[in-house]
Write an enzyme that holds these catalytic residues in place. Structure first.
Site, PDB file in Angstrom:
ATOM      1  NE  ARG A 140     -26.915  30.662 -17.067  1.00 59.44           N
ATOM      2  CZ  ARG A 140     -27.047  30.729 -18.386  1.00 59.44           C
ATOM      3  NH1 ARG A 140     -28.101  31.309 -18.914  1.00 59.44           N
ATOM      4  NH2 ARG A 140     -26.135  30.217 -19.160  1.00 59.44           N
ATOM      5  CE  LYS A 164     -29.556  26.915 -22.070  1.00 61.21           C
ATOM      6  NZ  LYS A 164     -28.285  26.180 -22.172  1.00 61.21           N
ATOM      7  NE  ARG A 209     -20.766  29.116 -21.248  1.00 58.21           N
ATOM      8  CZ  ARG A 209     -20.696  28.917 -22.565  1.00 58.21           C
ATOM      9  NH1 ARG A 209     -19.531  28.983 -23.183  1.00 58.21           N
ATOM     10  NH2 ARG A 209     -21.778  28.668 -23.253  1.00 58.21           N
ATOM     11  NE  ARG A 250     -21.887  32.532 -26.474  1.00 57.36           N
ATOM     12  CZ  ARG A 250     -22.893  31.966 -25.822  1.00 57.36           C
ATOM     13  NH1 ARG A 250     -24.037  31.721 -26.448  1.00 57.36           N
ATOM     14  NH2 ARG A 250     -22.773  31.645 -24.553  1.00 57.36           N
ATOM     15  NE  ARG A 254     -22.336  28.705 -29.000  1.00 52.77           N
ATOM     16  CZ  ARG A 254     -22.985  28.748 -27.846  1.00 52.77           C
ATOM     17  NH1 ARG A 254     -24.278  28.498 -27.799  1.00 52.77           N
ATOM     18  NH2 ARG A 254     -22.323  29.001 -26.735  1.00 52.77           N
TER      19      ARG A 254
HETATM   20  P1  AP5 Z   1     -26.958  26.201 -28.749  1.00 53.23           P
HETATM   21  O1  AP5 Z   1     -28.362  25.988 -29.219  1.00 53.23           O
HETATM   22  O2  AP5 Z   1     -26.323  27.519 -28.988  1.00 53.23           O
HETATM   23  O3  AP5 Z   1     -26.845  25.772 -27.205  1.00 53.23           O
HETATM   24  P2  AP5 Z   1     -27.354  26.513 -25.877  1.00 53.23           P
HETATM   25  O4  AP5 Z   1     -27.883  25.454 -24.970  1.00 53.23           O
HETATM   26  O5  AP5 Z   1     -28.274  27.631 -26.238  1.00 53.23           O
HETATM   27  O6  AP5 Z   1     -25.958  27.000 -25.339  1.00 53.23           O
HETATM   28  P3  AP5 Z   1     -25.463  28.394 -24.740  1.00 53.23           P
HETATM   29  O7  AP5 Z   1     -23.964  28.299 -24.693  1.00 53.23           O
HETATM   30  O8  AP5 Z   1     -26.020  29.567 -25.498  1.00 53.23           O
HETATM   31  O9  AP5 Z   1     -26.020  28.348 -23.343  1.00 53.23           O
HETATM   32  P4  AP5 Z   1     -25.444  29.021 -22.142  1.00 53.23           P
HETATM   33  O10 AP5 Z   1     -26.530  28.732 -21.188  1.00 53.23           O
HETATM   34  O11 AP5 Z   1     -24.101  28.644 -21.710  1.00 53.23           O
HETATM   35  O12 AP5 Z   1     -25.193  30.535 -22.628  1.00 53.23           O
HETATM   36  P5  AP5 Z   1     -26.071  31.849 -22.568  1.00 53.23           P
HETATM   37  O13 AP5 Z   1     -25.915  32.549 -23.849  1.00 53.23           O
HETATM   38  O14 AP5 Z   1     -27.447  31.554 -22.063  1.00 53.23           O
HETATM   39  O15 AP5 Z   1     -26.075  25.041 -29.413  1.00 53.23           O
HETATM   40  C1  AP5 Z   1     -24.676  24.968 -29.224  1.00 53.23           C
HETATM   41  C2  AP5 Z   1     -24.016  24.401 -30.502  1.00 53.23           C
HETATM   42  O16 AP5 Z   1     -24.428  23.042 -30.691  1.00 53.23           O
HETATM   43  C3  AP5 Z   1     -24.415  25.131 -31.793  1.00 53.23           C
HETATM   44  O17 AP5 Z   1     -23.285  25.189 -32.607  1.00 53.23           O
HETATM   45  C4  AP5 Z   1     -25.507  24.248 -32.430  1.00 53.23           C
HETATM   46  O18 AP5 Z   1     -25.488  24.334 -33.849  1.00 53.23           O
HETATM   47  C5  AP5 Z   1     -25.112  22.868 -31.929  1.00 53.23           C
HETATM   48  N1  AP5 Z   1     -26.280  22.027 -31.604  1.00 53.23           N
HETATM   49  C6  AP5 Z   1     -27.361  22.418 -30.878  1.00 53.23           C
HETATM   50  N2  AP5 Z   1     -28.213  21.392 -30.712  1.00 53.23           N
HETATM   51  C7  AP5 Z   1     -27.642  20.327 -31.343  1.00 53.23           C
HETATM   52  C8  AP5 Z   1     -28.032  18.957 -31.505  1.00 53.23           C
HETATM   53  N3  AP5 Z   1     -29.165  18.481 -30.973  1.00 53.23           N
HETATM   54  N4  AP5 Z   1     -27.204  18.142 -32.197  1.00 53.23           N
HETATM   55  C9  AP5 Z   1     -26.046  18.591 -32.705  1.00 53.23           C
HETATM   56  N5  AP5 Z   1     -25.615  19.880 -32.598  1.00 53.23           N
HETATM   57  C10 AP5 Z   1     -26.412  20.726 -31.911  1.00 53.23           C
HETATM   58  O19 AP5 Z   1     -25.339  32.657 -21.396  1.00 53.23           O
HETATM   59  C11 AP5 Z   1     -24.028  33.171 -21.555  1.00 53.23           C
HETATM   60  C12 AP5 Z   1     -23.600  33.877 -20.262  1.00 53.23           C
HETATM   61  O20 AP5 Z   1     -24.513  34.982 -19.972  1.00 53.23           O
HETATM   62  C13 AP5 Z   1     -23.643  33.014 -18.993  1.00 53.23           C
HETATM   63  O21 AP5 Z   1     -22.451  32.285 -18.838  1.00 53.23           O
HETATM   64  C14 AP5 Z   1     -23.816  34.105 -17.914  1.00 53.23           C
HETATM   65  O22 AP5 Z   1     -22.601  34.753 -17.643  1.00 53.23           O
HETATM   66  C15 AP5 Z   1     -24.755  35.102 -18.557  1.00 53.23           C
HETATM   67  N6  AP5 Z   1     -26.171  34.798 -18.302  1.00 53.23           N
HETATM   68  C16 AP5 Z   1     -27.097  34.405 -19.229  1.00 53.23           C
HETATM   69  N7  AP5 Z   1     -28.278  34.210 -18.648  1.00 53.23           N
HETATM   70  C17 AP5 Z   1     -28.121  34.469 -17.323  1.00 53.23           C
HETATM   71  C18 AP5 Z   1     -28.979  34.414 -16.203  1.00 53.23           C
HETATM   72  N8  AP5 Z   1     -30.271  34.033 -16.324  1.00 53.23           N
HETATM   73  N9  AP5 Z   1     -28.482  34.724 -14.996  1.00 53.23           N
HETATM   74  C19 AP5 Z   1     -27.188  35.114 -14.852  1.00 53.23           C
HETATM   75  N10 AP5 Z   1     -26.312  35.183 -15.863  1.00 53.23           N
HETATM   76  C20 AP5 Z   1     -26.766  34.859 -17.101  1.00 53.23           C
END
Ligand code: AP5
Length: 215
Positions: A89, A13, A172, A161, A128
Site C-alpha cells: 500500500r 480486490k 481511506r 465493517r 457491503r
Molecule cells: P470487495 O471485494 O470487498 O472490495 P475491496 O477492493 O477488497 O475493498 P476493501 O474495502 O476490502 O479494500 P480496502 O483496501 O479499503 O480494505 P482492507 O480490508 O484492505 O468489494 C466491496 C463490495 O463491492 C462488496 O460488497 C462486493 O460484493 C461488491 N463488489 C465487488 N466487486 C464488484 C463488482 N465488480 N461489481 C459489483 N459489486 C462488486 O484494509 C482495511 C484497513 O486495514 C485499511 O484502511 C488500513 O487501515 C489497514 N490496512 C490493510 N492493509 C494495509 C497495509 N498494507 N498497510 C497499512 N495498513 C493496511
C-alpha cells in the site's frame, strides 16, 4: 505465479481474489483480513493496529511487512504462489515485498490495477456485508444473500465493517490517492502492470483478469 491486486477501497480486490485463488492454486493474502482477525483476538498487534484501521489510516509499514513475511513463510510451498490483496500500500511496502520474496527465490509476476470510479466504490462499500464466520462477501444490492443477514455458505451472521461508513471511506480514499497510487508507477516501470476496468460486474472483471493471466 505471484500476483498483486491494486486498486482503491471497494474496487473489488477481495471479491476477485475469492474468484481466482482456487483456479490458480494461490494463497490469498489480505492484510485487511489479517489485521481484522488480530483485532478480534485482541492480540498486541491487533490492539496496535486498531486505531489506524478504524480511522481508515495506514498501519505502519514495518508492522504490516512483518505480518506478510510470516504469512508468506507459513504458506510457501503449499500453493503455486501468492495473491496479495491490500498489500503493498506504500512504495516502501512494495520494495519490502520484493525483499521478502527474493529471500524465498521468488518475485512478483504481475500487478493487476483495478481502476474504479469514486461514486461506484462508495456505493459498493456502504452496501457491503461480510460473513462473521467464513468472511464471504455480499452486497445489499449487487450481491444480496438469499436470507437477509445470513450467509449463504455457512449460515453465519452478516455484518457491516466499522470502516464502511461515508466519513471513514472518504479518509481511506484520500489515503489511497496519496500513498498507494504511486505504486502503480512502481510496477509500470518494471513492465508488470496490467489494468482492468473494475467498474464492470464481478464476472466481467474476473474474465478480463483471466485473459491477462493466461495471455
Ligand atoms: P470487495 O471485494 O470487498 O472490495 P475491496 O477492493 O477488497 O475493498 P476493501 O474495502 O476490502 O479494500 P480496502 O483496501 O479499503 O480494505 P482492507 O480490508 O484492505 O468489494 C466491496 C463490495 O463491492 C462488496 O460488497 C462486493 O460484493 C461488491 N463488489 C465487488 N466487486 C464488484 C463488482 N465488480 N461489481 C459489483 N459489486 C462488486 O484494509 C482495511 C484497513 O486495514 C485499511 O484502511 C488500513 O487501515 C489497514 N490496512 C490493510 N492493509 C494495509 C497495509 N498494507 N498497510 C497499512 N495498513 C493496511
Amino acid at each position: 505465479m505471484n500476483i498483486v491486486l491494486l486498486g482503491p477501497p471497494g474496487a473489488g480486490k477481495g471479491t476477485l481474489a475469492g474468484n481466482l485463488k482456487d483456479d490458480y492454486s494461490l494463497s490469498h493474502i489480505s492484510t485487511g483480513d489479517i489485521l481484522r482477525a488480530e483485532m478480534k483476538k485482541e492480540s498486541a498487534l491487533g490492539l496496535e493496529a486498531k486505531s489506524f484501521v478504524e480511522s481508515g489510516g495506514l498501519v505502519p509499514d514495518e508492522l504490516v511487512t512483518r505480518l506478510i513475511e510470516a504469512k508468506c513463510q507459513e504458506d510457501n510451498g503449499a500453493t503455486k504462489g501468492f495473491m496479495f490483496d491490500g498489500f503493498p500500500r506504500t512504495v516502501t511496502q512494495a520494495t519490502d515485498l520484493d525483499v521478502v520474496l527474493e529471500k524465498m527465490g521468488q518475485a512478483i509476476d504481475v500487478a493487476i490495477y483495478m481502476e474504479a470510479s469514486a461514486d461506484i466504490v462508495v456505493q459498493r462499500l456502504t452496501g457491503r456485508r461480510v460473513c462473521r464466520q467464513c468472511g464471504a462477501l455480499y452486497h445489499v444490492v449487487n450481491k444480496p444473500s438469499k436470507v437477509e443477514g445470513v450467509c449463504d455458505e455457512c449460515s453465519g451472521e452478516l455484518y457491516q465493517r466499522a470502516d464502511d461508513n461515508e466519513e471513514t471511506i472518504k479518509n481511506r480514499m484520500s489515503v489511497y490517492v496519496e500513498n498507494t497510487k504511486p505504486i502503480i508507477d512502481f510496477y509500470k516501470s518494471q513492465g508488470k502492470l496490467k489494468q482492468v476496468n473494475a467498474d464492470n460486474g464481478a464476472q466481467d472483471v474476473c474474465e478480463k483478469t483471466n485473459q491477462i493471466l493466461n495471455g
